[in-house]
Motif scaffolding. Structure first.
Motif, short mmCIF file in Angstrom:
data_model
loop_
_atom_site.label_atom_id
_atom_site.label_comp_id
_atom_site.label_asym_id
_atom_site.label_seq_id
_atom_site.Cartn_x
_atom_site.Cartn_y
_atom_site.Cartn_z
N HIS A 50 0.81 -1.22 0.00
CA HIS A 50 0.00 0.00 0.00
C HIS A 50 0.84 1.27 0.00
O HIS A 50 0.32 2.37 0.25
CB HIS A 50 -0.97 -0.02 1.19
N LEU A 51 2.15 1.13 -0.30
CA LEU A 51 2.94 2.33 -0.58
C LEU A 51 2.35 3.04 -1.79
O LEU A 51 1.99 2.41 -2.79
CB LEU A 51 4.39 1.96 -0.89
N ARG A 52 2.28 4.34 -1.72
CA ARG A 52 1.75 5.12 -2.86
C ARG A 52 2.91 5.45 -3.81
O ARG A 52 4.01 5.79 -3.38
CB ARG A 52 1.04 6.36 -2.35
N SER A 103 -7.76 2.97 -9.51
CA SER A 103 -7.15 2.02 -8.58
C SER A 103 -8.18 1.01 -8.08
O SER A 103 -9.33 1.36 -7.78
CB SER A 103 -6.55 2.77 -7.40
N HIS A 142 -6.69 3.62 -1.43
CA HIS A 142 -5.67 4.51 -2.01
C HIS A 142 -5.84 4.58 -3.52
O HIS A 142 -6.00 3.55 -4.18
CB HIS A 142 -4.26 3.99 -1.69
N CYS A 168 -1.75 3.25 -4.99
CA CYS A 168 -0.80 2.37 -4.30
C CYS A 168 -0.43 1.20 -5.20
O CYS A 168 -1.06 0.95 -6.23
CB CYS A 168 -1.36 1.88 -2.96
#
Length: 304
Positions: A171-173, A184, A189, A192
């Protein structure tokens, strides 16, 4: 050998019981390691009131027939892995109906007086690859699975990372390619890695096309490679794993992806961070489909 004879032989002779809880199925394994799997059963992941008692029944059978030295539970997440927390061992917020608040560790361990390890499925797989697979001899390693979602098991100095929770690197953008207009698939998010590069995202990108009919040079792979290479860039620049393994349904069916991701990573780093030169830096997991089930065995071994 009956249970009494097994116990008399000494606890070090006993196998480990591993439970890999996945989103669609749970794999229960009784084993010493990859070459010594004594039994393996699969239980559908439905509701906790159905799935967890079915697993307890298998553990009870094994305990009576063989005995086991420890239980390892490697679960889908997010889960509470902080032993000091009142929710330790429970599932936290998840899209999977009925599972938020389910006490996985407590339910599965209560009938048995043995050590119990509890961690994420991807951390377990990372530990298994360190013990028996592509990361033997390494204390700093990342295991990535790209399937329905994107999960990362991150081991630093020999231990899975800890903090306010387990890592949620999927879930890092990330910055999108200018041409990428996909909505997405992550409801949390808009940009991500999981939302843009997971198997679920790939299905959305294909728009009904079969992945088997998509060529290696199809533009659909460009944003997938980009997002995963950025993820690897972030891993290199933060914890510096000595190797990254990428598995799961998407890369296992598309072997051209790994060298493309590594090339994009090296281009992204621009020579700033040196990568090991003794072979590919990004590799396929050596344990293949057994990485998850053996991950639970590795979690059990770590508990001892």
């Amino acid at each position: 050998m009956n249970a009494a004879a097994t116990q008399a032989a000494g606890s070090r002779s006993l196998p480990f019981a591993g439970i890999e809880l996945g989103g669609t199925k749970c794999v229960c394994t009784l084993a010493y390691g990859p070459g010594e799997i004594l039994d393996q059963r699969t239980v559908p992941t439905t509701q906790p009131s159905e799935t967890l008692p079915a697993i307890v029944a298998i553990l009870t059978e094994w305990h009576a027939a063989h005995g086991f030295r420890a239980i390892g539970i490697a679960s889908f997440g997010p889960i509470d892995i902080d032993p000091r927390s009142p929710r330790y061992g429970q599932v936290l917020e998840t899209n999977k109906s009925g599972w938020p608040g389910a006490d996985i560790r407590g339910t599965l361990s209560a009938p048995f007086d043995v050590p119990v390890g509890f961690d994420t499925d991807v951390n377990g797989a990372a530990l298994a690859e360190i013990r028996w697979g592509c990361a033997q001899g390494l204390d700093d390693f990342a295991y990535v699975t790209v399937g329905t979602g994107v999960g990362v098991g991150l081991v630093v100095h020999g231990k899975p990372t800890r903090g306010i929770s387990h890592s949620e690197i999927g879930h890092l953008r990330v910055p999108r390619l200018a041409s990428d207009t996909l909505t997405s698939v992550c409801r949390y998010h808009p940009d991500c890695i999981e939302g843009l590069a997971s198997g679920t995202a790939l299905v959305a990108r294909l728009g009904g096309r079969s992945v088997d009919a998509v060529s290696e040079d199809d533009p659909v792979w460009e944003p997938v490679v980009s997002a995963l290479a950025i993820m690897c860039h972030d891993l290199v620049c933060t914890t510096g794993p000595r190797r990254i393994a990428i598995g799961g349904g998407v890369p296992s069916g598309q072997p051209h992806l790994l060298p493309r991701i590594e090339a994009a990573l090296r281009d992204s780093l621009g020579g700033y961070m040196p990568l090991p030169a003794d072979g590919p830096y990004i590799v396929a997991p050596a344990l293949g489909a057994l990485a998850g089930p053996l991950g639970a065995i590795a979690v059990a071994a770590s508990a001892v």
